[in-house]
Design an enzyme around this catalytic site. Structure first.
Site, PDB file in Angstrom:
ATOM      1  N   CYS A   9       0.842  -1.187   0.000  1.00 60.30           N
ATOM      2  CA  CYS A   9       0.000   0.000   0.000  1.00 60.30           C
ATOM      3  C   CYS A   9       0.880   1.240   0.000  1.00 60.30           C
ATOM      4  O   CYS A   9       1.951   1.251   0.594  1.00 60.30           O
ATOM      5  CB  CYS A   9      -0.887  -0.025   1.236  1.00 60.30           C
ATOM      6  SG  CYS A   9      -1.796   1.485   1.527  1.00 60.30           S
ATOM      7  N   ASP A  27      -2.104  13.886  -7.624  1.00 57.23           N
ATOM      8  CA  ASP A  27      -2.294  13.955  -6.169  1.00 57.23           C
ATOM      9  C   ASP A  27      -0.966  14.005  -5.410  1.00 57.23           C
ATOM     10  O   ASP A  27      -0.931  13.793  -4.213  1.00 57.23           O
ATOM     11  CB  ASP A  27      -3.140  12.788  -5.674  1.00 57.23           C
ATOM     12  CG  ASP A  27      -2.456  11.432  -5.864  1.00 57.23           C
ATOM     13  OD1 ASP A  27      -1.350  11.385  -6.447  1.00 57.23           O
ATOM     14  OD2 ASP A  27      -3.029  10.410  -5.433  1.00 57.23           O
ATOM     15  N   GLY A  76       4.751   2.093 -11.077  1.00 57.76           N
ATOM     16  CA  GLY A  76       4.788   1.005 -12.041  1.00 57.76           C
ATOM     17  C   GLY A  76       4.557  -0.353 -11.424  1.00 57.76           C
ATOM     18  O   GLY A  76       4.238  -0.501 -10.247  1.00 57.76           O
ATOM     19  N   HIS A 132      -3.354   3.488  -3.057  1.00 54.98           N
ATOM     20  CA  HIS A 132      -3.286   4.357  -1.883  1.00 54.98           C
ATOM     21  C   HIS A 132      -4.618   5.061  -1.694  1.00 54.98           C
ATOM     22  O   HIS A 132      -5.414   5.160  -2.628  1.00 54.98           O
ATOM     23  CB  HIS A 132      -2.127   5.367  -1.971  1.00 54.98           C
ATOM     24  CG  HIS A 132      -2.103   6.208  -3.200  1.00 54.98           C
ATOM     25  ND1 HIS A 132      -0.964   6.412  -3.947  1.00 54.98           N
ATOM     26  CD2 HIS A 132      -3.067   6.927  -3.842  1.00 54.98           C
ATOM     27  CE1 HIS A 132      -1.214   7.202  -4.971  1.00 54.98           C
ATOM     28  NE2 HIS A 132      -2.483   7.534  -4.927  1.00 54.98           N
ATOM     29  N   HIS A 164      -8.544  -3.164   2.279  1.00 54.75           N
ATOM     30  CA  HIS A 164      -7.448  -2.468   2.964  1.00 54.75           C
ATOM     31  C   HIS A 164      -7.557  -0.953   2.794  1.00 54.75           C
ATOM     32  O   HIS A 164      -7.492  -0.191   3.768  1.00 54.75           O
ATOM     33  CB  HIS A 164      -6.119  -2.965   2.404  1.00 54.75           C
ATOM     34  CG  HIS A 164      -4.915  -2.256   2.944  1.00 54.75           C
ATOM     35  ND1 HIS A 164      -4.175  -2.746   4.000  1.00 54.75           N
ATOM     36  CD2 HIS A 164      -4.322  -1.083   2.592  1.00 54.75           C
ATOM     37  CE1 HIS A 164      -3.178  -1.907   4.264  1.00 54.75           C
ATOM     38  NE2 HIS A 164      -3.245  -0.894   3.421  1.00 54.75           N
ATOM     39  N   GLU A 165      -7.731  -0.505   1.554  1.00 48.36           N
ATOM     40  CA  GLU A 165      -7.756   0.940   1.305  1.00 48.36           C
ATOM     41  C   GLU A 165      -8.979   1.604   1.920  1.00 48.36           C
ATOM     42  O   GLU A 165      -8.916   2.758   2.357  1.00 48.36           O
ATOM     43  CB  GLU A 165      -7.684   1.221  -0.197  1.00 48.36           C
ATOM     44  CG  GLU A 165      -6.422   0.712  -0.877  1.00 48.36           C
ATOM     45  CD  GLU A 165      -5.135   1.248  -0.281  1.00 48.36           C
ATOM     46  OE1 GLU A 165      -5.134   2.364   0.280  1.00 48.36           O
ATOM     47  OE2 GLU A 165      -4.100   0.546  -0.381  1.00 48.36           O
ATOM     48  N   HIS A 189      -8.220   2.701   5.330  1.00 44.45           N
ATOM     49  CA  HIS A 189      -7.586   4.023   5.380  1.00 44.45           C
ATOM     50  C   HIS A 189      -8.619   5.139   5.223  1.00 44.45           C
ATOM     51  O   HIS A 189      -8.579   6.142   5.939  1.00 44.45           O
ATOM     52  CB  HIS A 189      -6.546   4.160   4.274  1.00 44.45           C
ATOM     53  CG  HIS A 189      -5.306   3.351   4.484  1.00 44.45           C
ATOM     54  ND1 HIS A 189      -4.690   3.231   5.709  1.00 44.45           N
ATOM     55  CD2 HIS A 189      -4.551   2.631   3.612  1.00 44.45           C
ATOM     56  CE1 HIS A 189      -3.605   2.470   5.576  1.00 44.45           C
ATOM     57  NE2 HIS A 189      -3.516   2.083   4.325  1.00 44.45           N
ATOM     58  N   MET A 225      -5.090  -4.413   7.660  1.00 45.78           N
ATOM     59  CA  MET A 225      -4.337  -3.169   7.603  1.00 45.78           C
ATOM     60  C   MET A 225      -2.816  -3.372   7.621  1.00 45.78           C
ATOM     61  O   MET A 225      -2.059  -2.410   7.715  1.00 45.78           O
ATOM     62  CB  MET A 225      -4.764  -2.232   8.744  1.00 45.78           C
ATOM     63  CG  MET A 225      -6.235  -1.824   8.683  1.00 45.78           C
ATOM     64  SD  MET A 225      -6.807  -1.285   7.031  1.00 45.78           S
ATOM     65  CE  MET A 225      -5.786   0.150   6.744  1.00 45.78           C
TER      66      MET A 225
END
Length: 202
Positions: free
Chosen positions: A5, A108, A114, A121, A155-156, A159, A174
């Protein structure tokens, strides 16, 4: 060298550009591993219905044809253990969260690097961006050389709701590292304890 991540890890108790914060402890079950973003950052108590939309700069990414239903399933995993509800809205509508596939520098200040580097993220509460690296080889049912869309999505979303990495607990959603061919979609007890502690649900 392991795909991971893109949210920065904690280094000596701090994230780059952020304030120091303390590890949380569970009262009866020993040391917990969950971490919060400094603040901690959370959605307001009046904002438990979050709208999300899809908007990508990379088009026709192989293996992502079912991303809408996969993300809906990933959101539902968090809805089941919190008071949050989630709703997809059209790409032109206002939304709390924007999900998309991008390559390299995508506006951002966190460019993707790559194949087999940073695979995704997401911002903590208030930011609302959730980006997949379109250079990765995605799949809804991954083989050994593919990465699981739903596992990464769960997972994201953690966040997006305010959980930082759990760097010491490989079984946690996480945990920051993830291998190609791996499937890890179920929330760990530590993930559940963390999100409930963050929003006062314990």
């Amino acid at each position: 060298m392991v795909p991971r991540c893109g949210v920065p890890d904690v280094v000596n108790g701090t994230r780059k550009g952020s304030k120091k914060y303390n590890r949380k402890l569970k009262s009866l079950h020993g040391v917990s591993h969950y971490e919060f973003f400094p603040g901690p950052l959370r959605w307001p108590s009046t904002q438990t219905h979050l709208r999300y939309r899809f908007a990508s700069s990379a088009r026709q990414v192989p293996g992502t044809e079912n991303v809408r239903s996969i993300c809906a399933q990933a959101f539902q995993r968090w809805a089941q253990v919190t008071t949050f509800t989630f709703e997809e809205v059209p790409s032109t509508s206002a939304a709390d969260i924007t999900i998309g596939f991008h390559r390299g520098n995508h506006g951002d200040r966190s460019p993707f690097d790559g194949f087999k580097g940073t695979y995704a993220h997401a911002n903590p509460p208030g930011g609302g961006n959730f980006h997949f690296d379109a250079y990765e080889t995605w799949s809804a049912n991954p083989g050994p050389n593919e990465i699981d869309l739903e596992s990464v999505s769960v997972h994201e979303i953690g966040h997006l709701l305010g959980l930082n990495h759990s760097p010491d607990l490989p079984d946690a959603i996480m945990y920051p590292y993830f291998e190609y061919g791996m499937v890890k979609r179920d929330l760990n007890r530590d993930d559940i304890d963390g999100i409930r502690a963050l929003y006062g649900l314990q």
